[in-house]
Design an enzyme around this catalytic site. Structure first.
Site, PDB file in Angstrom:
ATOM      1  CE  LYS A 113     -13.005  -4.077   0.488  1.00 32.59           C
ATOM      2  NZ  LYS A 113     -11.967  -3.878   1.481  1.00 32.59           N
ATOM      3  CE  LYS A 119      -4.391  -1.746   1.359  1.00 32.45           C
ATOM      4  NZ  LYS A 119      -5.575  -1.705   2.165  1.00 32.45           N
ATOM      5  CE  LYS A 135      -5.268  -7.653  -1.621  1.00 33.75           C
ATOM      6  NZ  LYS A 135      -6.163  -7.634  -0.499  1.00 33.75           N
TER       7      LYS A 135
HETATM    8  N1  AQP Z   1      -8.355 -10.923  -4.103  1.00 31.43           N
HETATM    9  C1  AQP Z   1      -8.762 -11.557  -3.036  1.00 31.43           C
HETATM   10  N2  AQP Z   1      -8.891 -12.907  -3.046  1.00 31.43           N
HETATM   11  C2  AQP Z   1      -9.338 -13.566  -1.953  1.00 31.43           C
HETATM   12  N3  AQP Z   1      -9.662 -12.962  -0.791  1.00 31.43           N
HETATM   13  C3  AQP Z   1      -9.540 -11.608  -0.743  1.00 31.43           C
HETATM   14  N4  AQP Z   1      -9.776 -10.718   0.237  1.00 31.43           N
HETATM   15  C4  AQP Z   1      -9.501  -9.478  -0.219  1.00 31.43           C
HETATM   16  N5  AQP Z   1      -9.064  -9.534  -1.486  1.00 31.43           N
HETATM   17  C5  AQP Z   1      -9.083 -10.851  -1.845  1.00 31.43           C
HETATM   18  C6  AQP Z   1     -10.281 -11.061   1.553  1.00 31.43           C
HETATM   19  O1  AQP Z   1     -11.423 -10.262   1.791  1.00 31.43           O
HETATM   20  C7  AQP Z   1     -11.488  -9.976   3.191  1.00 31.43           C
HETATM   21  C8  AQP Z   1     -11.722  -8.527   3.411  1.00 31.43           C
HETATM   22  O2  AQP Z   1     -10.667  -7.766   2.925  1.00 31.43           O
HETATM   23  P1  AQP Z   1     -10.397  -6.338   3.541  1.00 31.43           P
HETATM   24  O3  AQP Z   1     -11.567  -5.487   3.369  1.00 31.43           O
HETATM   25  O4  AQP Z   1      -9.882  -6.486   4.907  1.00 31.43           O
HETATM   26  O5  AQP Z   1      -9.273  -5.723   2.699  1.00 31.43           O
HETATM   27  P2  AQP Z   1      -8.152  -6.296   1.831  1.00 31.43           P
HETATM   28  O6  AQP Z   1      -7.729  -7.667   2.230  1.00 31.43           O
HETATM   29  O7  AQP Z   1      -7.078  -5.295   1.780  1.00 31.43           O
HETATM   30  O8  AQP Z   1      -8.985  -6.391   0.481  1.00 31.43           O
HETATM   31  P3  AQP Z   1      -9.048  -5.425  -0.731  1.00 31.43           P
HETATM   32  O9  AQP Z   1     -10.261  -5.799  -1.493  1.00 31.43           O
HETATM   33  O10 AQP Z   1      -7.763  -5.425  -1.460  1.00 31.43           O
HETATM   34  O11 AQP Z   1      -9.325  -4.007  -0.111  1.00 31.43           O
HETATM   35  P4  AQP Z   1      -8.448  -2.701  -0.118  1.00 31.43           P
HETATM   36  O12 AQP Z   1      -8.190  -2.437  -1.556  1.00 31.43           O
HETATM   37  O13 AQP Z   1      -9.326  -1.694   0.530  1.00 31.43           O
HETATM   38  O14 AQP Z   1      -7.215  -2.987   0.658  1.00 31.43           O
HETATM   39  C9  AQP Z   1     -10.191 -10.474   3.808  1.00 31.43           C
HETATM   40  O15 AQP Z   1     -10.429 -11.704   4.470  1.00 31.43           O
HETATM   41  C10 AQP Z   1      -9.296 -10.675   2.637  1.00 31.43           C
HETATM   42  O16 AQP Z   1      -8.358 -11.707   2.867  1.00 31.43           O
END
Ligand code: AQP
Length: 337
Positions: free
Chosen positions: A208, A122, A205
């Site tokens: 969001k 990040k 991955k």
């Molecule tokens: N690409 C992914 N594949 C499988 N699992 C995923 N998770 C996130 N991306 C993937 C799982 O979703 C849950 C919630 O995630 P989070 O909101 O805590 O944030 P994150 O892991 O950082 O997910 P994002 O979508 O990438 O959000 P941003 O961009 O805001 O950081 C977790 O259990 C995560 O493992």
């Protein structure tokens, strides 16, 4: 006695099929077997800038997604049992999370947090100098979220494994220093769908916060958008539908197909023998639409008011659990409670 699970999603953008397959789908499956606590982790979301109005809107949206995905709304899951669980609530409505985090901060090491890949990812673009301290400290808040509830199992996507490891290390360290206090939690990561990759870049991955909307299929995307995004998804060289590490883009698409159709990658390979990407992608889009259409109908039937009520009720249910553990921790470190 049932073991307890805890997990959450940040209201930091539009939820996508990676969040669903990596996390929420497993919560739905596990909710009867465990005492389940699911949180909308808004305090995590503000570790990167958020617009306040959007944050409020997304917080409700995420709770609706939990419910539409099949998290039982008002406790008393299908198999009966304790009507307290599952619980869904908003993190910022339970201040014990940040209080415990502060105490855990005092036993966390800079070197441990510096190792976290999510922080590195990040801050890759802008560098760590200008990053918020909260972003650096995020894993300690996550450890507090987990440890506060005597959580034994944390169902998350593979990207969160390192953070759950930290929660384990901090629990062990605290127990060693102050006596048995915390249960040592374990990550629950399901093999398929554990890491859904970006449609525009299979090396990273699905996320969001990825700049391009073509990175992800959002859970609230309409049919046409889904068809367009799948059509635009990057593919590998060659024209055959084969499931192989040498073809990471196709492998990712086959994994998504498999997860939403309950077919194995091998079965999918067979179905598309002699066919090309065009047929495969068109049918993949329909498989996703077939899942998302009824999901979106359930989502639309939920009102903000009823969801806010469920969340408020959830916060009231978890607070005594959180307070009891926090008081135990405070007493052990020498605070007067
Ligand atoms: N690409 C992914 N594949 C499988 N699992 C995923 N998770 C996130 N991306 C993937 C799982 O979703 C849950 C919630 O995630 P989070 O909101 O805590 O944030 P994150 O892991 O950082 O997910 P994002 O979508 O990438 O959000 P941003 O961009 O805001 O950081 C977790 O259990 C995560 O493992």
């Amino acid at each position: 006695m049932k073991k307890r699970i805890f997990s959450g999603v940040q209201p930091s953008g539009n939820l996508h099929i990676g969040n669903y397959l990596g996390a929420i789908a497993n919560w739905v499956k596990l909710q009867d077997e465990f005492e389940s606590i699911f949180c909308v982790v808004d305090m995590h979301a503000i570790t990167v800038p958020q617009d306040p109005e959007t944050l409020r809107k997304k917080t409700i949206e995420i709770a609706k997604i939990y419910l539409a995905a099949g998290i039982s709304a008002k406790g008393g899951s299908a198999s009966g049992g304790d009507p307290t669980f599952p619980i869904i609530f908003i993190q910022s409505q339970v201040p014990e999370h940040t209080e415990l985090m502060w105490i855990l901060n005092t036993i966390s090491k800079m070197s441990e947090l510096e190792k976290m890949t999510q922080f590195k990812d990040k801050t890759q673009k802008g560098g760590s100098e200008g990053a918020a301290v909260g972003l650096f400290d995020y894993p300690v808040l996550m450890a507090a979220d987990i440890l506060l509830y005597g959580t034994e199992v944390v169902p998350v996507g593979e990207d969160q494994k390192q953070h759950v490891e930290l929660a384990r290390d901090l629990a062990k360290r605290f127990n060693q220093k102050f006596g048995e206090t915390f249960i040592i939690p374990k990550a629950f990561i399901k093999e398929e769908g554990m890491r859904v990759m970006g449609l525009d870049n299979p090396e990273k991955k699905m996320s969001k916060s990825a700049e391009s909307a073509y990175n992800r299929i959002e859970l609230l995307d309409d049919e046409e958008t889904i068809r367009r995004k799948i059509k635009k998804a990057v593919t590998d060289s060659g024209s055959e539908i084969v499931y192989s590490d040498d073809k990471p883009a196709l492998k990712n698409l086959i994994n998504i197909y498999a997860a939403f159709s309950n077919k194995s990658p091998k079965e999918i390979e067979k179905m598309y023998m002699g066919k090309g990407y065009g047929d495969f992608k068109a049918e993949l889009a329909e498989v996703i639409i077939g899942f998302l259409t009824p999901f979106q109908e359930k989502y639309s039937a939920l009102s903000d008011e009823e969801v806010l009520e469920i969340l408020k009720d959830g916060a009231e249910k978890v607070r005594p659990i959180a307070k009891e553990k926090l008081d135990e921790v405070k007493t052990k470190v020498g605070f007067i409670v």
